[in-house]
Scaffold this active site. Structure first.
Site, PDB file in Angstrom:
ATOM      1  N   ILE A 175       0.864  -1.176   0.000  1.00 27.77           N
ATOM      2  CA  ILE A 175       0.000   0.000   0.000  1.00 27.77           C
ATOM      3  C   ILE A 175       0.899   1.223   0.000  1.00 27.77           C
ATOM      4  CG2 ILE A 175      -2.015  -1.061   1.084  1.00 27.77           C
ATOM      5  CD1 ILE A 175      -1.096   0.107   3.767  1.00 27.77           C
ATOM      6  N   SER A 176       0.375   2.333  -0.494  1.00 23.77           N
ATOM      7  CA  SER A 176       1.180   3.551  -0.591  1.00 23.77           C
ATOM      8  C   SER A 176       1.412   4.193   0.759  1.00 23.77           C
ATOM      9  CB  SER A 176       0.506   4.556  -1.525  1.00 23.77           C
ATOM     10  OG  SER A 176       0.383   3.993  -2.805  1.00 23.77           O
ATOM     11  N   SER A 177       0.400   4.178   1.615  1.00 23.80           N
ATOM     12  CA  SER A 177       0.561   4.747   2.953  1.00 23.80           C
ATOM     13  C   SER A 177      -0.427   4.070   3.882  1.00 23.80           C
ATOM     14  CB  SER A 177       0.313   6.257   2.949  1.00 23.80           C
ATOM     15  OG  SER A 177      -1.066   6.526   2.889  1.00 23.80           O
TER      16      SER A 177
ATOM     17  N   GLN B  48      -5.403   3.420   4.193  1.00 26.73           N
ATOM     18  CA  GLN B  48      -5.247   2.206   3.392  1.00 26.73           C
ATOM     19  C   GLN B  48      -4.939   1.052   4.331  1.00 26.73           C
ATOM     20  OE1 GLN B  48      -2.225   3.007   0.450  1.00 26.73           O
ATOM     21  NE2 GLN B  48      -3.659   4.068  -0.865  1.00 26.73           N
TER      22      GLN B  48
ATOM     23  N   GLY C 255       4.613   1.975   1.246  1.00 26.20           N
ATOM     24  CA  GLY C 255       5.449   3.004   0.642  1.00 26.20           C
ATOM     25  C   GLY C 255       5.123   3.216  -0.810  1.00 26.20           C
TER      26      GLY C 255
END
Length: 184
Positions: free
Chosen positions: A10-12, A16, A38
């Site tokens: 996941i990006s952050s 999320q 990240g």
């Protein structure tokens, strides 16, 4: 028959959740799911992915739900795919269904295609972000990211006789940041 490992990203962790990816990867047969939190635009700092790649043995399979969970551009997707194949393992992407084992040219074509789609998507995201920042600046709302380096503290440590490398380690910042703070 080899082992099946999942990879989730996941990006952050702000809004999320890895749980849904983990659950789906386990449904698809992953015995262990490696994960990272990240930005997908770089492979740097992806400890979960690095650990997974080091663990692979011939016949193993890496399952990912979508190509953009692995990388957001062609180079990163192909790099990871080739590192998996070098270990004589297989990369299986669930949606769209892509199997990359190094023996089928179409697997590489599909990774390339979805890497290009990821690159285009990344370009549009950055363009929208820039437009949003410009609009916020015009309204006087956007002031930029708060400084992550305290130049006063850098100068204090330098005046105490500490060198740039020691200051960087002490403050957990890049040495180039120390030099910039001292030059300012």
């Amino acid at each position: 028959m080899g082992r099946k490992f999942g990879y989730a990203r996941i990006s952050s962790d702000q809004g999320q959740d890895l749980a849904s990816q983990r659950m789906k990867l386990e449904e698809l047969g992953a015995m262990v799911v490696f994960s990272d939190i990240g930005n997908g635009s770089t492979l740097v700092g992806r400890d979960g992915l690095d650990s997974l790649l080091k663990l692979l043995e011939p016949g193993d399979e890496v399952i990912s739900l979508h190509p953009d969970r692995i990388g957001r551009d062609t180079a990163d997707l192909l790099t990871v795919g080739k590192r998996i194949v070098e270990r004589k393992a297989v990369l299986r992407i669930h949606d769209p269904q892509i199997v990359f084992d190094g023996s089928d040219f179409m697997g590489e074509v599909l990774l390339t295609l979805f890497g290009m789609v990821g690159s285009i998507e990344k370009h549009f995201i950055k363009a929208r972000q820039r437009r949003g920042i410009e609009a916020a600046k015009a309204k006087g709302i956007y002031k930029g990211r708060p400084p992550s380096i305290d130049p006063v503290r850098v100068r204090e440590l330098h005046q105490q006789g500490m060198g740039p490398t020691a200051i960087a380690k002490n403050l957990k910042i890049a040495r180039a940041s120390v030099y910039r703070a001292l030059a300012a």
